[in-house]
Motif scaffolding. Structure first.
Motif, PDB file in Angstrom:
ATOM      1  N   UNK A 140       0.831  -1.124  -0.065  1.00  0.00           N
ATOM      2  CA  UNK A 140      -0.021  -0.028   0.024  1.00  0.00           C
ATOM      3  C   UNK A 140       0.965   1.282  -0.116  1.00  0.00           C
ATOM      4  N   UNK A 141       1.078   1.936  -1.322  1.00  0.00           N
ATOM      5  CA  UNK A 141       1.808   3.284  -1.326  1.00  0.00           C
ATOM      6  C   UNK A 141       1.151   4.207  -0.162  1.00  0.00           C
ATOM      7  N   UNK A 142       2.074   4.919   0.188  1.00  0.00           N
ATOM      8  CA  UNK A 142       1.879   6.005   1.223  1.00  0.00           C
ATOM      9  C   UNK A 142       0.776   6.798   0.804  1.00  0.00           C
ATOM     10  N   UNK A 143       0.716   7.165  -0.758  1.00  0.00           N
ATOM     11  CA  UNK A 143      -0.430   7.986  -1.345  1.00  0.00           C
ATOM     12  C   UNK A 143      -1.765   7.189  -1.336  1.00  0.00           C
ATOM     13  N   UNK A 144      -1.926   6.071  -1.034  1.00  0.00           N
ATOM     14  CA  UNK A 144      -3.058   5.275  -1.203  1.00  0.00           C
ATOM     15  C   UNK A 144      -3.529   4.666   0.285  1.00  0.00           C
ATOM     16  N   UNK A 145      -2.987   5.463   1.372  1.00  0.00           N
ATOM     17  CA  UNK A 145      -3.571   5.098   2.725  1.00  0.00           C
ATOM     18  C   UNK A 145      -4.641   6.074   3.128  1.00  0.00           C
ATOM     19  N   UNK A 146      -4.799   7.060   2.783  1.00  0.00           N
ATOM     20  CA  UNK A 146      -5.812   7.951   3.281  1.00  0.00           C
ATOM     21  C   UNK A 146      -5.925   9.126   2.268  1.00  0.00           C
ATOM     22  N   UNK A 147      -7.437   9.515   2.399  1.00  0.00           N
ATOM     23  CA  UNK A 147      -7.888  10.711   1.386  1.00  0.00           C
ATOM     24  C   UNK A 147      -7.021  11.931   1.713  1.00  0.00           C
ATOM     25  N   UNK A 148      -6.476  12.217   2.948  1.00  0.00           N
ATOM     26  CA  UNK A 148      -5.683  13.532   3.051  1.00  0.00           C
ATOM     27  C   UNK A 148      -4.139  13.106   2.883  1.00  0.00           C
ATOM     28  N   UNK A 149      -3.269  14.052   2.909  1.00  0.00           N
ATOM     29  CA  UNK A 149      -1.985  13.950   2.869  1.00  0.00           C
ATOM     30  C   UNK A 149      -1.540  13.273   4.013  1.00  0.00           C
ATOM     31  N   UNK A 150      -0.778  12.212   3.770  1.00  0.00           N
ATOM     32  CA  UNK A 150       0.106  11.501   4.903  1.00  0.00           C
ATOM     33  C   UNK A 150       1.626  11.675   4.885  1.00  0.00           C
ATOM     34  N   UNK A 151       1.859  12.485   5.772  1.00  0.00           N
ATOM     35  CA  UNK A 151       3.347  12.842   6.053  1.00  0.00           C
ATOM     36  C   UNK A 151       4.059  11.603   6.842  1.00  0.00           C
ATOM     37  N   UNK A 152       3.328  10.912   7.835  1.00  0.00           N
ATOM     38  CA  UNK A 152       3.991   9.750   8.597  1.00  0.00           C
ATOM     39  C   UNK A 152       2.867   8.714   8.450  1.00  0.00           C
ATOM     40  N   UNK A 153       3.215   7.673   7.675  1.00  0.00           N
ATOM     41  CA  UNK A 153       2.540   6.808   7.671  1.00  0.00           C
ATOM     42  C   UNK A 153       2.270   6.198   9.059  1.00  0.00           C
ATOM     43  N   UNK A 154       3.110   6.264  10.006  1.00  0.00           N
ATOM     44  CA  UNK A 154       2.864   5.788  11.150  1.00  0.00           C
ATOM     45  C   UNK A 154       1.861   6.294  12.213  1.00  0.00           C
ATOM     46  N   UNK A 155       1.497   7.318  11.780  1.00  0.00           N
ATOM     47  CA  UNK A 155       0.181   7.817  12.461  1.00  0.00           C
ATOM     48  C   UNK A 155      -1.011   7.404  11.996  1.00  0.00           C
ATOM     49  N   UNK A 156      -1.025   6.666  10.904  1.00  0.00           N
ATOM     50  CA  UNK A 156      -2.468   5.989  10.511  1.00  0.00           C
ATOM     51  C   UNK A 156      -2.269   4.516  10.579  1.00  0.00           C
ATOM     52  N   UNK A 157      -1.131   3.715  10.334  1.00  0.00           N
ATOM     53  CA  UNK A 157      -1.191   2.279  10.655  1.00  0.00           C
ATOM     54  C   UNK A 157       0.081   1.927  11.559  1.00  0.00           C
ATOM     55  N   UNK A 158      -0.019   0.735  12.045  1.00  0.00           N
ATOM     56  CA  UNK A 158       0.857  -0.193  12.795  1.00  0.00           C
ATOM     57  C   UNK A 158       0.900  -1.456  12.521  1.00  0.00           C
ATOM     58  N   UNK A 159       2.120  -1.985  12.708  1.00  0.00           N
ATOM     59  CA  UNK A 159       2.063  -3.468  12.428  1.00  0.00           C
ATOM     60  C   UNK A 159       1.176  -4.425  13.046  1.00  0.00           C
ATOM     61  N   UNK A 160       0.744  -5.253  12.598  1.00  0.00           N
ATOM     62  CA  UNK A 160      -0.442  -6.122  12.800  1.00  0.00           C
ATOM     63  C   UNK A 160      -1.884  -5.671  12.890  1.00  0.00           C
TER      64      UNK A 160
END
Length: 134
Positions: free
Chosen positions: A32-52
């Motif tokens: 999942x590319x960082x641009x496909x994580x959320x509708x808004x700009x994602x600077x740090x992917x770790x703010x949206x996702x965690x392992x597991x």
């Protein structure tokens, strides 16, 4: 369910990098590319996702080499668009009282008249500051 473009499936985040997250889907790993994580700009992917984390993803593509491109953003948009819209068809709520309409119109006319006067004042003040020299 097979891994075909357009399918929405559930996966587990197995690794996070600066450019995206690797997700395990049906025993295979997709990105999942960082641009496909959320509708808004994602600077740090770790703010949206965690392992597991368990996530719903849409399969964007599967190339000949087995590379799987995934999107969380498109899976969420698909869920939103596939939900039926509830409409209250009760006639009593949709009817407007004639006096309400007249109140709305009188407020509109008053506001538009005030705006028109402001525009005229502004144009007159603008014109006073200049003089023509020949």
């Amino acid at each position: 369910m097979t891994l075909k473009a357009g399918n929405i499936i559930e996966g587990t985040v197995i690794n996070i990098t600066n450019f995206g997250a690797f997700v395990d889907v049906e025993g295979k790993t997709g990105l999942v590319h960082i641009s496909e994580v959320a509708d808004t700009f994602v600077k740090d992917i770790r703010e949206h996702l965690k392992e597991k984390d368990k996530v719903k993803v849409k399969v964007i593509s599967v190339d000949d080499n087995g590379k799987i491109s995934l999107s969380i953003k498109q899976a969420i948009q698909h869920q939103k668009s596939s939900k039926p819209v509830e409409i209250d068809w009760s006639a009593d709520k949709n009817k407007q009282n004639p006096s309400d309409f007249e109140d709305i119109m009188s407020r509109f006319l008053k506001d538009s008249e005030e705006r028109q006067q402001d525009v005229k004042k502004h144009q007159e003040a603008k014109g006073r500051g200049y003089s023509r020299r020949g």
